[in-house]
Design a protein around this motif. Structure first.
Motif, PDB file in Angstrom:
ATOM      1  N   LYS A  27       0.874  -1.178   0.000  1.00 50.80           N
ATOM      2  CA  LYS A  27       0.000   0.000   0.000  1.00 50.80           C
ATOM      3  C   LYS A  27       0.912   1.229   0.000  1.00 50.80           C
ATOM      4  CE  LYS A  27      -3.730  -2.462   2.299  1.00 50.80           C
ATOM      5  NZ  LYS A  27      -4.627  -2.541   3.453  1.00 50.80           N
ATOM      6  N   GLU A  28       0.725   2.138   0.964  1.00 46.27           N
ATOM      7  CA  GLU A  28       1.618   3.300   1.022  1.00 46.27           C
ATOM      8  C   GLU A  28       2.702   3.148   2.076  1.00 46.27           C
ATOM      9  OE1 GLU A  28      -1.994   4.608   3.550  1.00 46.27           O
ATOM     10  OE2 GLU A  28      -1.740   3.513   1.699  1.00 46.27           O
ATOM     11  N   TYR A  29       2.995   1.892   2.466  1.00 51.53           N
ATOM     12  CA  TYR A  29       3.970   1.600   3.506  1.00 51.53           C
ATOM     13  C   TYR A  29       5.192   0.903   2.915  1.00 51.53           C
ATOM     14  CZ  TYR A  29      -0.283   2.443   6.078  1.00 51.53           C
ATOM     15  OH  TYR A  29      -1.441   3.010   6.546  1.00 51.53           O
ATOM     16  N   VAL A  30       6.324   1.125   3.537  1.00 53.87           N
ATOM     17  CA  VAL A  30       7.556   0.449   3.155  1.00 53.87           C
ATOM     18  C   VAL A  30       7.951  -0.472   4.310  1.00 53.87           C
ATOM     19  CG1 VAL A  30      10.018   0.741   2.653  1.00 53.87           C
ATOM     20  CG2 VAL A  30       8.348   2.331   1.682  1.00 53.87           C
ATOM     21  N   ILE A  31       8.237  -1.726   3.960  1.00 54.62           N
ATOM     22  CA  ILE A  31       8.726  -2.691   4.938  1.00 54.62           C
ATOM     23  C   ILE A  31      10.148  -3.036   4.523  1.00 54.62           C
ATOM     24  CG2 ILE A  31       8.415  -4.978   5.959  1.00 54.62           C
ATOM     25  CD1 ILE A  31       5.397  -4.706   5.209  1.00 54.62           C
ATOM     26  N   THR A  32      11.082  -2.868   5.435  1.00 54.59           N
ATOM     27  CA  THR A  32      12.486  -3.077   5.105  1.00 54.59           C
ATOM     28  C   THR A  32      13.247  -3.688   6.279  1.00 54.59           C
ATOM     29  OG1 THR A  32      14.525  -2.002   4.348  1.00 54.59           O
ATOM     30  CG2 THR A  32      13.088  -0.691   5.742  1.00 54.59           C
ATOM     31  N   VAL A  34       8.565  -0.963   9.589  1.00 50.29           N
ATOM     32  CA  VAL A  34       7.496  -0.568   8.678  1.00 50.29           C
ATOM     33  C   VAL A  34       7.395   0.947   8.772  1.00 50.29           C
ATOM     34  CG1 VAL A  34       5.077  -0.826   8.038  1.00 50.29           C
ATOM     35  CG2 VAL A  34       6.265  -2.720   9.195  1.00 50.29           C
ATOM     36  N   TYR A  35       7.329   1.586   7.606  1.00 52.73           N
ATOM     37  CA  TYR A  35       7.373   3.049   7.557  1.00 52.73           C
ATOM     38  C   TYR A  35       6.239   3.611   6.716  1.00 52.73           C
ATOM     39  CZ  TYR A  35      11.921   1.888   9.309  1.00 52.73           C
ATOM     40  OH  TYR A  35      12.924   1.355  10.061  1.00 52.73           O
ATOM     41  N   HIS A  36       5.641   4.677   7.212  1.00 55.37           N
ATOM     42  CA  HIS A  36       4.678   5.462   6.461  1.00 55.37           C
ATOM     43  C   HIS A  36       5.349   6.807   6.241  1.00 55.37           C
ATOM     44  CE1 HIS A  36       0.905   7.967   6.084  1.00 55.37           C
ATOM     45  NE2 HIS A  36       0.880   7.131   5.058  1.00 55.37           N
ATOM     46  N   LYS A  37       5.716   7.052   4.989  1.00 58.43           N
ATOM     47  CA  LYS A  37       6.562   8.188   4.646  1.00 58.43           C
ATOM     48  C   LYS A  37       7.869   8.008   5.420  1.00 58.43           C
ATOM     49  CE  LYS A  37       2.597  10.802   3.348  1.00 58.43           C
ATOM     50  NZ  LYS A  37       1.545  11.649   3.732  1.00 58.43           N
ATOM     51  N   GLN A  63      -5.194  -2.687   9.100  1.00 63.09           N
ATOM     52  CA  GLN A  63      -5.004  -2.461   7.670  1.00 63.09           C
ATOM     53  C   GLN A  63      -4.210  -3.584   7.005  1.00 63.09           C
ATOM     54  OE1 GLN A  63      -3.742   1.598   6.624  1.00 63.09           O
ATOM     55  NE2 GLN A  63      -3.958   2.122   8.782  1.00 63.09           N
ATOM     56  N   GLY A  64      -3.923  -4.642   7.749  1.00 59.38           N
ATOM     57  CA  GLY A  64      -3.164  -5.755   7.199  1.00 59.38           C
ATOM     58  C   GLY A  64      -1.662  -5.563   7.229  1.00 59.38           C
ATOM     59  N   ILE A  65      -1.199  -4.510   7.877  1.00 57.55           N
ATOM     60  CA  ILE A  65       0.236  -4.209   7.913  1.00 57.55           C
ATOM     61  C   ILE A  65       0.996  -5.276   8.697  1.00 57.55           C
ATOM     62  CG2 ILE A  65       1.979  -2.532   8.654  1.00 57.55           C
ATOM     63  CD1 ILE A  65      -0.304  -0.380   8.324  1.00 57.55           C
ATOM     64  N   GLY A  66       0.490  -5.637   9.875  1.00 60.41           N
ATOM     65  CA  GLY A  66       1.144  -6.661  10.686  1.00 60.41           C
ATOM     66  C   GLY A  66       1.174  -8.003   9.975  1.00 60.41           C
ATOM     67  N   LYS A  67       0.088  -8.344   9.309  1.00 58.91           N
ATOM     68  CA  LYS A  67       0.040  -9.603   8.554  1.00 58.91           C
ATOM     69  C   LYS A  67       1.080  -9.601   7.444  1.00 58.91           C
ATOM     70  CE  LYS A  67      -4.773 -10.796   9.367  1.00 58.91           C
ATOM     71  NZ  LYS A  67      -6.085 -11.039   8.754  1.00 58.91           N
ATOM     72  N   LYS A  68       1.195  -8.491   6.745  1.00 56.85           N
ATOM     73  CA  LYS A  68       2.177  -8.405   5.659  1.00 56.85           C
ATOM     74  C   LYS A  68       3.591  -8.509   6.209  1.00 56.85           C
ATOM     75  CE  LYS A  68       3.210  -7.952   1.335  1.00 56.85           C
ATOM     76  NZ  LYS A  68       2.794  -8.969   0.348  1.00 56.85           N
TER      77      LYS A  68
END
Length: 141
Positions: free
Chosen positions: A6-11, A52-55, A86-91
């Motif tokens: 989505k609009e999040y970066v996972i690194t 996980v980052y939003h902007k 929003q499914g962020i933790g699942k991702k």
């Protein structure tokens, strides 16, 4: 490794970890609220970490401890409250457990309240708190 969700970066770029965000969240968590700051900082340095980052703002975190051969321990997983649902933790979990480096390893984690979440990713209850995940390749045999 960097994944856009989505609009999040996972690194797994440890240089991006905002230690204050992690310290503040863990200080309020049931599992780490008594852990001294210096221990948390040392654990970040000695673990494989995901942010996980939003902007430019860090909104999530997970830490993996491993011998890099047979077992990994997934811990300190969180998404800030205002970003949950929003499914962020699942991702985040999906990215970690589907990583090539962990596919032949037994996964272990501890939780008091998220068994249903982790069961979606192959973890099974081992007691009231701990769960483990048999390496996926072994399940195929």
């Amino acid at each position: 490794m960097e994944v856009l969700f989505k609009e999040y970066v996972i690194t797994d770029d440890k240089n991006r970890i905002n230690r204050k965000v992690v310290l503040d969240f863990l200080a309020q968590s049931y599992w780490a609220r008594r852990r001294p700051t210096e221990r948390i900082l040392k654990s970040i340095e000695n673990s494989h970490c995901y942010g996980v980052y939003h902007k430019d703002q860090q909104i999530g975190f997970a830490r993996v401890i491993t011998d890099e051969a047979t077992v990994f321990y997934l811990c300190d997983v969180f998404v800030l409250n205002e970003y949950q649902g929003q499914g962020i933790g699942k991702k985040l979990i999906e990215i970690i457990i589907n990583s090539k480096e962990y596919e032949w390893m037994t996964g272990i984690l501890g939780t008091l309240d998220a068994h249903g979440l982790y069961e979606q990713y192959g973890f099974e209850k081992d007691s009231n708190r701990f769960m483990r995940r048999v390496p996926q390749e072994i399940k195929k045999m």
